[in-house]
Write a protein that holds these residues in place. Structure first.
Motif, PDB file in Angstrom:
ATOM      1  N   LEU A 152      -2.886   5.827 -13.102  1.00  0.00           N
ATOM      2  CA  LEU A 152      -2.150   6.747 -12.237  1.00  0.00           C
ATOM      3  C   LEU A 152      -3.020   7.887 -11.724  1.00  0.00           C
ATOM      4  O   LEU A 152      -2.750   8.438 -10.652  1.00  0.00           O
ATOM      5  N   ALA A 153      -4.069   8.250 -12.480  1.00  0.00           N
ATOM      6  CA  ALA A 153      -4.941   9.350 -12.065  1.00  0.00           C
ATOM      7  C   ALA A 153      -5.625   9.061 -10.734  1.00  0.00           C
ATOM      8  O   ALA A 153      -5.952   9.986  -9.983  1.00  0.00           O
ATOM      9  N   ILE A 154      -5.835   7.786 -10.433  1.00  0.00           N
ATOM     10  CA  ILE A 154      -6.426   7.405  -9.146  1.00  0.00           C
ATOM     11  C   ILE A 154      -5.409   7.598  -8.021  1.00  0.00           C
ATOM     12  O   ILE A 154      -5.745   7.596  -6.845  1.00  0.00           O
ATOM     13  N   GLU A 155      -4.147   7.778  -8.423  1.00  0.00           N
ATOM     14  CA  GLU A 155      -3.015   7.936  -7.506  1.00  0.00           C
ATOM     15  C   GLU A 155      -2.878   6.736  -6.580  1.00  0.00           C
ATOM     16  O   GLU A 155      -2.865   6.862  -5.345  1.00  0.00           O
ATOM     17  N   PRO A 156      -2.757   5.540  -7.185  1.00  0.00           N
ATOM     18  CA  PRO A 156      -2.589   4.327  -6.377  1.00  0.00           C
ATOM     19  C   PRO A 156      -1.186   4.272  -5.792  1.00  0.00           C
ATOM     20  O   PRO A 156      -0.251   4.878  -6.327  1.00  0.00           O
ATOM     21  N   GLU A 157      -1.046   3.537  -4.736  1.00  0.00           N
ATOM     22  CA  GLU A 157       0.282   3.302  -4.174  1.00  0.00           C
ATOM     23  C   GLU A 157       0.969   2.144  -4.881  1.00  0.00           C
ATOM     24  O   GLU A 157       2.194   2.020  -4.839  1.00  0.00           O
ATOM     25  N   LEU A 158       0.154   1.286  -5.535  1.00  0.00           N
ATOM     26  CA  LEU A 158       0.675   0.083  -6.168  1.00  0.00           C
ATOM     27  C   LEU A 158       0.040  -0.086  -7.546  1.00  0.00           C
ATOM     28  O   LEU A 158      -1.184  -0.031  -7.674  1.00  0.00           O
ATOM     29  N   LEU A 159       0.875  -0.289  -8.561  1.00  0.00           N
ATOM     30  CA  LEU A 159       0.402  -0.551  -9.918  1.00  0.00           C
ATOM     31  C   LEU A 159       0.808  -1.970 -10.297  1.00  0.00           C
ATOM     32  O   LEU A 159       1.996  -2.319 -10.276  1.00  0.00           O
ATOM     33  N   LEU A 160      -0.183  -2.802 -10.624  1.00  0.00           N
ATOM     34  CA  LEU A 160       0.045  -4.188 -11.027  1.00  0.00           C
ATOM     35  C   LEU A 160      -0.125  -4.272 -12.536  1.00  0.00           C
ATOM     36  O   LEU A 160      -1.143  -3.833 -13.074  1.00  0.00           O
ATOM     37  N   MET A 161       0.866  -4.844 -13.227  1.00  0.00           N
ATOM     38  CA  MET A 161       0.854  -4.863 -14.690  1.00  0.00           C
ATOM     39  C   MET A 161       1.055  -6.296 -15.183  1.00  0.00           C
ATOM     40  O   MET A 161       2.070  -6.927 -14.888  1.00  0.00           O
ATOM     41  N   ASP A 162       0.068  -6.798 -15.930  1.00  0.00           N
ATOM     42  CA  ASP A 162       0.102  -8.175 -16.423  1.00  0.00           C
ATOM     43  C   ASP A 162       0.439  -8.174 -17.909  1.00  0.00           C
ATOM     44  O   ASP A 162      -0.426  -7.900 -18.741  1.00  0.00           O
ATOM     45  N   GLU A 163       1.701  -8.463 -18.247  1.00  0.00           N
ATOM     46  CA  GLU A 163       2.174  -8.476 -19.640  1.00  0.00           C
ATOM     47  C   GLU A 163       1.686  -7.225 -20.383  1.00  0.00           C
ATOM     48  O   GLU A 163       1.094  -7.319 -21.461  1.00  0.00           O
ATOM     49  N   PRO A 164       1.945  -6.024 -19.852  1.00  0.00           N
ATOM     50  CA  PRO A 164       1.319  -4.823 -20.413  1.00  0.00           C
ATOM     51  C   PRO A 164       1.761  -4.473 -21.828  1.00  0.00           C
ATOM     52  O   PRO A 164       1.033  -3.809 -22.558  1.00  0.00           O
ATOM     53  N   PHE A 165       2.965  -4.919 -22.223  1.00  0.00           N
ATOM     54  CA  PHE A 165       3.470  -4.554 -23.548  1.00  0.00           C
ATOM     55  C   PHE A 165       3.587  -5.758 -24.477  1.00  0.00           C
ATOM     56  O   PHE A 165       4.168  -5.675 -25.560  1.00  0.00           O
ATOM     57  N   GLY A 166       3.026  -6.876 -24.060  1.00  0.00           N
ATOM     58  CA  GLY A 166       3.197  -8.125 -24.795  1.00  0.00           C
ATOM     59  C   GLY A 166       2.608  -8.119 -26.194  1.00  0.00           C
ATOM     60  O   GLY A 166       3.094  -8.826 -27.073  1.00  0.00           O
ATOM     61  N   ALA A 167       1.547  -7.331 -26.428  1.00  0.00           N
ATOM     62  CA  ALA A 167       0.878  -7.333 -27.733  1.00  0.00           C
ATOM     63  C   ALA A 167       1.477  -6.317 -28.704  1.00  0.00           C
ATOM     64  O   ALA A 167       1.026  -6.218 -29.846  1.00  0.00           O
TER      65      ALA A 167
END
Length: 261
Positions: A152-167
């Motif tokens: 988020l610090a880069i201030e993107p317009e789009l955040l892509l999350m690949d199974e971010p909480f799976g582990a």
């Protein structure tokens, strides 16, 4: 929510070479993601979810079709779009503060500006008291929050999350799902999330793209119009669950499952 389109995917096809033969992985994928939405791509293993996310991020080349991000064809990765993986990707020799500063180092900011900017996002994810800690001193859930702050610090317009909480274990996963909703409510970042967890998709999403496999295709789009945060035990939540499970049964050779909810 802003109703303008952030991502437009139209008649997308993707194949890979397997033992000298071309194997179709994604077949005629079409859907839109609007600005400020959280959209989950939900499906079983092998349906091409991660491949689709990589195509949206510009990390893979498509065979046919188009992917537009803010009206422009995606041909390569962009600083306006950030991918967040399950393994966090933190540098163990850097503190939380320095990890979050990583993406800002070629931004033209002064050292002091970088420090202030990074700390703003560290505070946003609730780790302002851990800014000088190293990854080894943090729990898995905290490390994932650092990764989110860095993205988020880069201030993107789009955040892509690949199974971010799976582990993560169930309690940490639930906690971070709530944190993600709070963060997204503040940042208004558009999020596309890959998951095979039906409850996670219902809890987080404004829209769920249900995928079938062999080859991967969009089986159904489901808009989730209820309030957030959602009651996992509520009747409406369970109705969405039944609806999605029915979609998977329609695309499966397995016998129907009986539910006592």
């Amino acid at each position: 929510m802003n109703n303008s389109i952030s991502i437009h995917i139209d008649r997308l096809y993707k194949s890979f070479e397997n033992n000298g033969k071309s194997e179709l992985v994604l077949n005629n994928i079409t859907f839109d993601v609007h600005k400020g939405e959280i959209v989950s791509i939900l499906g079983q293993s092998g349906c091409g979810k991660s491949t689709l996310l990589n195509l949206i991020g510009g990390f893979e080349e498509k065979d046919e079709g188009s992917i537009l991000f803010n009206g422009k064809e995606v041909t390569k990765p962009s600083r306006k779009s950030v991918m967040l993986f399950q393994n966090y990707g933190l540098l163990p020799w850097r503190s939380v503060q320095r990890n979050v500063e990583l993406g800002l180092e070629n931004s033209g900011m002064s050292q002091e500006e970088m420090k202030e900017h990074a700390f703003y996002y560290i505070k946003m994810v609730g780790l302002d008291d851990k800014a000088e800690h190293f990854p080894r001193q943090l729990s898995g859930g905290m490390q994932q929050r650092v990764a989110i702050a860095r993205a988020l610090a880069i201030e993107p317009e789009l955040l892509l999350m690949d199974e971010p909480f799976g582990a993560l274990d169930t309690f940490n996963r639930y906690y971070l799902q709530d944190e993600l909703l709070k963060i997204q409510n503040k940042s208004h970042t558009t999020i596309v999330l890959v998951t095979h967890d039906i409850d996670e998709a219902i809890y987080l999403s404004d829209k769920i793209v249900v995928m079938g496999k062999n080859p991967g295709s969009v089986q159904r789009e489901i808009n989730i119009d209820t309030y957030k945060p959602r009651d996992r035990s509520g009747g409406e939540f369970q109705d969405y669950r039944r609806m999605i499970l029915k979609e998977f049964q329609l695309n499966s050779s397995l016998p129907p499952i009986e539910f006592n909810i």
